[in-house]
Scaffold this motif. Structure first.
Motif, mmCIF file in Angstrom:
data_model
loop_
_atom_site.group_PDB
_atom_site.id
_atom_site.type_symbol
_atom_site.label_atom_id
_atom_site.label_comp_id
_atom_site.label_asym_id
_atom_site.label_seq_id
_atom_site.Cartn_x
_atom_site.Cartn_y
_atom_site.Cartn_z
ATOM 1 N N ALA A 94 0.826 -1.213 0.000
ATOM 2 C CA ALA A 94 0.000 0.000 0.000
ATOM 3 C C ALA A 94 0.860 1.262 0.000
ATOM 4 O O ALA A 94 0.544 2.247 -0.674
ATOM 5 C CB ALA A 94 -0.938 -0.009 1.207
ATOM 6 N N LEU A 95 1.965 1.248 0.760
ATOM 7 C CA LEU A 95 2.859 2.406 0.776
ATOM 8 C C LEU A 95 3.551 2.590 -0.569
ATOM 9 O O LEU A 95 3.880 3.710 -0.958
ATOM 10 C CB LEU A 95 3.888 2.247 1.891
ATOM 11 N N SER A 96 3.772 1.506 -1.285
ATOM 12 C CA SER A 96 4.314 1.597 -2.634
ATOM 13 C C SER A 96 3.354 2.367 -3.535
ATOM 14 O O SER A 96 3.750 3.218 -4.338
ATOM 15 C CB SER A 96 4.563 0.191 -3.195
ATOM 16 N N TRP A 97 2.057 2.075 -3.364
ATOM 17 C CA TRP A 97 1.029 2.825 -4.100
ATOM 18 C C TRP A 97 1.085 4.304 -3.727
ATOM 19 O O TRP A 97 0.999 5.185 -4.576
ATOM 20 C CB TRP A 97 -0.345 2.233 -3.773
ATOM 21 N N LEU A 130 7.186 10.518 -5.113
ATOM 22 C CA LEU A 130 8.372 10.675 -4.282
ATOM 23 C C LEU A 130 9.666 10.561 -5.074
ATOM 24 O O LEU A 130 10.698 11.079 -4.667
ATOM 25 C CB LEU A 130 8.367 9.620 -3.172
ATOM 26 N N GLY A 131 9.629 9.860 -6.206
ATOM 27 C CA GLY A 131 10.833 9.671 -7.000
ATOM 28 C C GLY A 131 11.592 8.413 -6.648
ATOM 29 O O GLY A 131 12.613 8.099 -7.274
#
Length: 390
Positions: free
Chosen positions: A261-264, A271-272
């Motif tokens: 989810a944080l990857s999403w 964020l780059g």
């Protein structure tokens, strides 16, 4: 106090029963088969919250079943959690709660989720986000012995609602102001959202780093990953002791899905970089490295994976890295069984839990691969190999 818990699952029920040792607790869940001798279970939310001073929300915020961590997930398109159940509860609370009731959500959400939802239903003045740092298998104990309380509200202020919640917890857990334990963080919804989920991904990163050390020591030889990580446990500015244990990959119903989810979110915020995808990729590649080691020594034997749950203290297999190992072994043509009473056939046993297997009755002429490098035996009919300590 009159307390209500909406959602009586793996988290909500044991927490509600812990609260019920000091307060009158009512509960509601869509699963009508749930029973408790400590919590008064109601058949509708409106009845459950009618007399409540504090209403806690512990409904699931699930992910797609493909993203649990039991099978490879880092290559899949990234997704947010599913908030439909939480949204339904917000709507019902708006229709039935009164303005004097304190509404406290403990369900996990991504940073930036709650503010628009709270504002949509006009609950700003009575809503707090208060996620718990709780592990499956030790829910009640973790709830009663917190090291950190995260409290988020609309403006990040220590208002009467915050005081009411802290006073409530002080009747259940020991709050030592002179020792700052538990540490109480009062901030905005976003502060609490970030603190909760980055706590989880930090644990995942620690497990990944410990296993990276294990991979390196296995390849270079003449090096002991346990000795290295034990030394690093004393580098206080780098790590604490917990989770710094090379072995199996991180697992459970929270950590793998949180990183996906944080990857999403990393993509959404541009964020780059995407450390979270890398954490999941490293978890899977580390498990593949272990699979190659097992395959090398067990090419002619069926494999028995001992410890299919994601950790020894629970029977839950959510996000189990042991099942992920089995997935890769099956892909490479091995016959795999889990935690079974076996016949007299020789097996390749893979010890996936960090427990004492001394008394386990391994079949004769078998191979034992210990991922945690603890098993010792004088039996001449067994071959024992340690992964990471070549």
């Amino acid at each position: 106090m009159n307390i209500t818990m909406i959602g009586l699952g793996k988290l909500g029920l044991p927490v509600a029963e812990s609260m019920a040792t000091h307060h009158k607790v009512q509960g509601y869940d869509v699963n009508l088969g749930i029973t408790s001798d400590k919590v008064y279970i109601r058949r509708s939310i409106d009845v459950a919250i009618e007399q409540a001073e504090i209403v806690f929300i512990a409904v699931p915020t699930p992910h797609d079943r493909m993203y649990g961590g039991e099978t490879p997930a880092s290559h899949l398109p990234v997704k947010d959690f599913d908030y439909r159940y939480l949204e339904d509860v917000f709507k019902t609370i708006k229709e039935n709660a009164n303005p004097d009731q304190l509404i406290v959500n403990i369900s996990t959400v991504l940073p930036g989720t709650l503010r628009p939802m709270v504002e949509k239903y006009g609950l700003q003045e009575q809503f707090i986000y208060n996620p718990y740092l709780i592990a499956m298998g030790t829910v009640a104990d973790d709830f009663l012995n917190p090291d950190l309380l995260m409290i988020g509200n609309h403006l990040g202020e220590e208002n009467d609602n915050v005081k009411k919640l802290i006073d409530f917890y002080s009747t259940i857990v020991k709050i030592e102001k002179h020792n700052n334990r538990p540490h109480i963080m009062v901030g905005t919804y976003e502060d609490a959202e970030c603190c909760k989920i980055f706590h989880n991904t930090y644990i995942s990163a620690k497990v990944g780093i410990a296993n990276m050390i294990q991979d390196v020591t296995h390849k270079i030889g003449n090096s002991d990953p346990d000795k290295i990580c034990k030394a690093l446990q004393h580098a206080d500015r780098v790590v604490g002791k917990r989770y710094m244990m090379p072995g199996m990959g991180d697992g459970g119903p929270c950590h793998p899905r949180d990183n996906i989810a944080l990857s999403w979110l990393a993509n959404k915020l541009d964020l780059g970089y995407d450390l979270f995808k890398d954490i999941m990729t490293s978890r899977e590649v580390q498990t593949q490295n272990l699979q190659k080691f097992v395959s090398e020594y067990c090419s002619n034997l069926p494999i028995c994976v001992l410890g299919s749950s994601f950790k020894p203290e629970t029977h839950l297999t959510d996000g189990s890295s042991s099942l992920l190992l089995g997935h890769y072994l099956l892909q490479n043509g091995h016959h795999v069984v889990y935690d079974k009473e076996l016949n007299d056939t020789s097996y390749c046993y893979v010890l996936c839990h960090n427990i004492d297997y001394t008394e386990y009755n391994f079949n004769e002429n078998s191979i034992v691969i210990d991922v945690f490098r603890k098993y010792k035996t004088n039996r001449k009919d067994l071959q024992v190999f340690y992964y990471g300590k070549s």
